[in-house]
Design a protein around this motif. Structure first.
Motif, PDB file in Angstrom:
ATOM      1  N   SER A 239       2.919   8.782  -3.578  1.00 39.64           N
ATOM      2  CA  SER A 239       2.338   7.463  -3.815  1.00 39.64           C
ATOM      3  C   SER A 239       1.883   6.788  -2.524  1.00 39.64           C
ATOM      4  O   SER A 239       1.092   5.848  -2.572  1.00 39.64           O
ATOM      5  N   ASN A 240       2.361   7.271  -1.388  1.00 38.39           N
ATOM      6  CA  ASN A 240       2.104   6.559  -0.133  1.00 38.39           C
ATOM      7  C   ASN A 240       1.465   7.407   0.956  1.00 38.39           C
ATOM      8  O   ASN A 240       1.053   6.869   1.984  1.00 38.39           O
ATOM      9  N   VAL A 241       1.397   8.704   0.744  1.00 39.45           N
ATOM     10  CA  VAL A 241       0.883   9.608   1.771  1.00 39.45           C
ATOM     11  C   VAL A 241      -0.233  10.465   1.179  1.00 39.45           C
ATOM     12  O   VAL A 241      -0.110  10.980   0.069  1.00 39.45           O
TER      13      VAL A 241
ATOM     14  N   THR B  80      -2.990  10.164   5.967  1.00 37.93           N
ATOM     15  CA  THR B  80      -2.950   8.720   5.750  1.00 37.93           C
ATOM     16  C   THR B  80      -1.589   8.331   5.200  1.00 37.93           C
ATOM     17  O   THR B  80      -1.137   8.881   4.194  1.00 37.93           O
ATOM     18  N   VAL B  81      -0.942   7.399   5.885  1.00 40.16           N
ATOM     19  CA  VAL B  81       0.358   6.890   5.449  1.00 40.16           C
ATOM     20  C   VAL B  81       0.231   5.386   5.256  1.00 40.16           C
ATOM     21  O   VAL B  81       0.017   4.644   6.211  1.00 40.16           O
ATOM     22  N   ARG B  82       0.288   4.965   4.010  1.00 34.30           N
ATOM     23  CA  ARG B  82       0.197   3.540   3.656  1.00 34.30           C
ATOM     24  C   ARG B  82      -0.976   2.855   4.376  1.00 34.30           C
ATOM     25  O   ARG B  82      -0.823   1.803   4.983  1.00 34.30           O
ATOM     26  N   GLY B  83      -2.144   3.493   4.329  1.00 35.59           N
ATOM     27  CA  GLY B  83      -3.349   2.890   4.878  1.00 35.59           C
ATOM     28  C   GLY B  83      -3.608   3.146   6.339  1.00 35.59           C
ATOM     29  O   GLY B  83      -4.665   2.775   6.855  1.00 35.59           O
ATOM     30  N   THR B  84      -2.694   3.770   7.041  1.00 36.88           N
ATOM     31  CA  THR B  84      -2.893   4.094   8.457  1.00 36.88           C
ATOM     32  C   THR B  84      -3.250   5.565   8.594  1.00 36.88           C
ATOM     33  O   THR B  84      -2.564   6.432   8.048  1.00 36.88           O
TER      34      THR B  84
ATOM     35  N   LEU C  63       8.757   7.616   8.286  1.00 30.92           N
ATOM     36  CA  LEU C  63       8.631   7.484   6.835  1.00 30.92           C
ATOM     37  C   LEU C  63      10.013   7.168   6.297  1.00 30.92           C
ATOM     38  O   LEU C  63      10.921   8.015   6.345  1.00 30.92           O
TER      39      LEU C  63
ATOM     40  N   HIS D  99       6.831   3.207   8.369  1.00 28.24           N
ATOM     41  CA  HIS D  99       6.324   2.881   7.043  1.00 28.24           C
ATOM     42  C   HIS D  99       7.444   3.040   6.020  1.00 28.24           C
ATOM     43  O   HIS D  99       8.022   4.126   5.909  1.00 28.24           O
TER      44      HIS D  99
ATOM     45  N   VAL E  20       8.289   3.767   2.472  1.00 22.38           N
ATOM     46  CA  VAL E  20       7.543   4.407   1.383  1.00 22.38           C
ATOM     47  C   VAL E  20       8.238   4.269   0.025  1.00 22.38           C
ATOM     48  O   VAL E  20       7.715   4.731  -0.995  1.00 22.38           O
TER      49      VAL E  20
ATOM     50  N   THR F 196      11.215  -0.283  -6.270  1.00 25.01           N
ATOM     51  CA  THR F 196      10.546   0.769  -7.039  1.00 25.01           C
ATOM     52  C   THR F 196      11.386   1.156  -8.254  1.00 25.01           C
ATOM     53  O   THR F 196      10.882   1.306  -9.370  1.00 25.01           O
TER      54      THR F 196
END
Length: 441
Positions: free
Chosen positions: A36-38, A46-50, A202, A274, A276, A281
């Protein structure tokens, strides 16, 4: 997932409580959190938009620890393939992977094999240079599993210190302030050792509020606590640490040992962390299950803390208010909470953990046909081999006996005899505790 579900699901409300628990644990699975994040598009991770351009690096290392670190590492390896150069994670269960090695350690108390595994991990990190990308995976349990004693401290000193802090009911943030100053890897020191490499943390959170500096004792995160802060924890809770620990902390406070790195340390110029996944959740998934069942869900808080037996009384009181007045939500309803409560151990030889204490305390308060369930999402409540428990207003019918077990920190024995404990086995994740209160129509 719940191995003894058939024995526990004695009514529709019990079934719903167990459904919520299972959904919460499923949603917090490390595989789901990573995917969901990578993402990976060509050479761009890409990790949470970076974005991280893998073409800039000669080596990509994956290191870390924690109860869910194996699942995170396995998923990342499946995404990165041969781009991953090497890796090592310290976990409670072995990991089947091609590139990432796993070392099995002990939790909640550190051991010699934790120390040996962490030394191997730090050897990888120490060799990193400016052309290295270090993926640092930290999940709940990493504080114990990644053990690198500072100075001349022995692992027995760390074990005894951890045990006294846990039994003293000390909140995890303050426990970790101590741990950071007894270690050569925690409190930003892993990032410092990896410098000048690029470090990407992460983090799968098991702490209230998802503070990155507390998750796994923050090996890749600047530390704003000091040796004086660590010493103050023992004074605040009237706990006497081992002589070697007190001596080392005092020497650090006197300036004879280096402080953990602060935010202005240049080592953090190439570090990003980040989160994650976390307790929210899990609670969101439980909320969806309740709504689908036709119950009105209400998330009370993902920041429960303090003594478990006292938190239980507040949760029961909210359920009673719902039943009596329809506030803050009209029944049928499911009240949800998460976080990390503590237990101040007074008895000796008792069984259980915070979730079992919470459930037994709630059962003693219930005078309505409500159902209360609470689990640690890692499947191990405290040092016990059960995840938690589920109870209703008939569970503590022998109130005197139940109170005696609660006073002796032996909630696990009473609930086990009542057939109320929840058994999942190790779940492979760890995002704190989940509490479900079902208020029937």
């Amino acid at each position: 997932m719940i191995r003894n579900r058939d024995a526990l699901a004695s009514s529709r409300d019990h079934e719903l409580a167990l459904d919520c628990i299972e959904a919460a644990i499923d949603a917090a699975a490390p595989e789901a959190a990573v995917r969901s994040n990578v993402g990976l598009d060509g050479d761009v991770l890409t990790v949470r938009g970076t974005d991280y351009d893998l073409a800039r690096y000669d080596e990509v290392l994956l290191v870390g620890g924690g109860k869910a670190a194996g699942g995170v590492a396995r998923t990342l390896e499946s995404m990165l393939g041969d781009r991953l150069s090497d890796g090592l994670v310290v976990t409670k269960q072995p990991v089947e992977a091609e590139t990432v090695r796993s070392a099995v350690g002990d939790h909640p108390l550190p051991s010699e094999r934790n120390v040996a595994a962490t030394a191997d991990l730090l050897e990888l990190v120490d060799a990193a240079d400016e052309r290295t990308l270090v993926l640092s995976v930290l999940t709940g349990g990493a504080s114990a599993l990644l053990t690198a004693p500072a100075g001349e401290l022995a692992v027995s000193d760390l074990r005894e210190t951890t045990e006294r802090l846990l039994e003293g009911g000390v909140p995890i943030g303050e426990i970790n302030a101590v741990r950071k100053h007894l270690s050569t890897s925690k409190g930003g020191q892993l990032a410092s050792r990896a410098s000048p490499a690029t470090v990407v943390g992460l983090l799968l959170s098991d702490v209230v509020g998802d503070d990155p500096s507390v998750i796994g004792s923050g090996p890749t995160v600047p530390d704003e606590t000091t040796f004086d802060d660590a010493l103050a924890v023992f004074e605040r809770y009237d706990i006497d640490p081992p002589a070697a620990v007190r001596g080392y902390l005092a020497s650090g406070a006197d300036g004879d040992a280096a402080e953990t790195p602060f935010a202005d340390d240049p080592a953090f110029d190439a570090v990003e962390n980040h989160v994650v996944g976390g307790n929210a959740t899990a609670l969101d998934a439980a909320r969806s299950v309740a709504a689908d069942a036709g119950y009105e869900p209400l998330l009370l808080s993902s920041r429960l803390r303090g003594e478990a037996r006292e938190a239980a009384k507040t949760l029961v009181a909210v359920g009673e208010e719902c039943a009596a007045t329809g506030n803050p939500v009209e029944p049928p309803a499911v009240l949800l909470g998460g976080g990390e409560c503590t237990v101040s151990v007074a008895g000796e030889g008792g069984r259980g953990g915070p979730n079992q204490e919470l459930v037994l305390s709630a059962a003693l308060e219930l005078d309505e046909p409500h159902v209360v369930a609470a689990v640690d999402t890692d499947g191990e409540d405290g040092s016990s081999d059960v995840a938690g428990a589920v109870a209703d207003d008939s569970t503590a019918t022998d109130a005197e006996d139940a109170r005696a077990h609660l006073a002796a920190n032996d909630a696990g024995t009473y609930l086990s005899d009542a057939g109320a404990t929840i058994r999942t086995g190790p779940t492979g994740t760890n995002v704190n505790d989940v509490v479900v209160v079902v208020v029937p129509e």
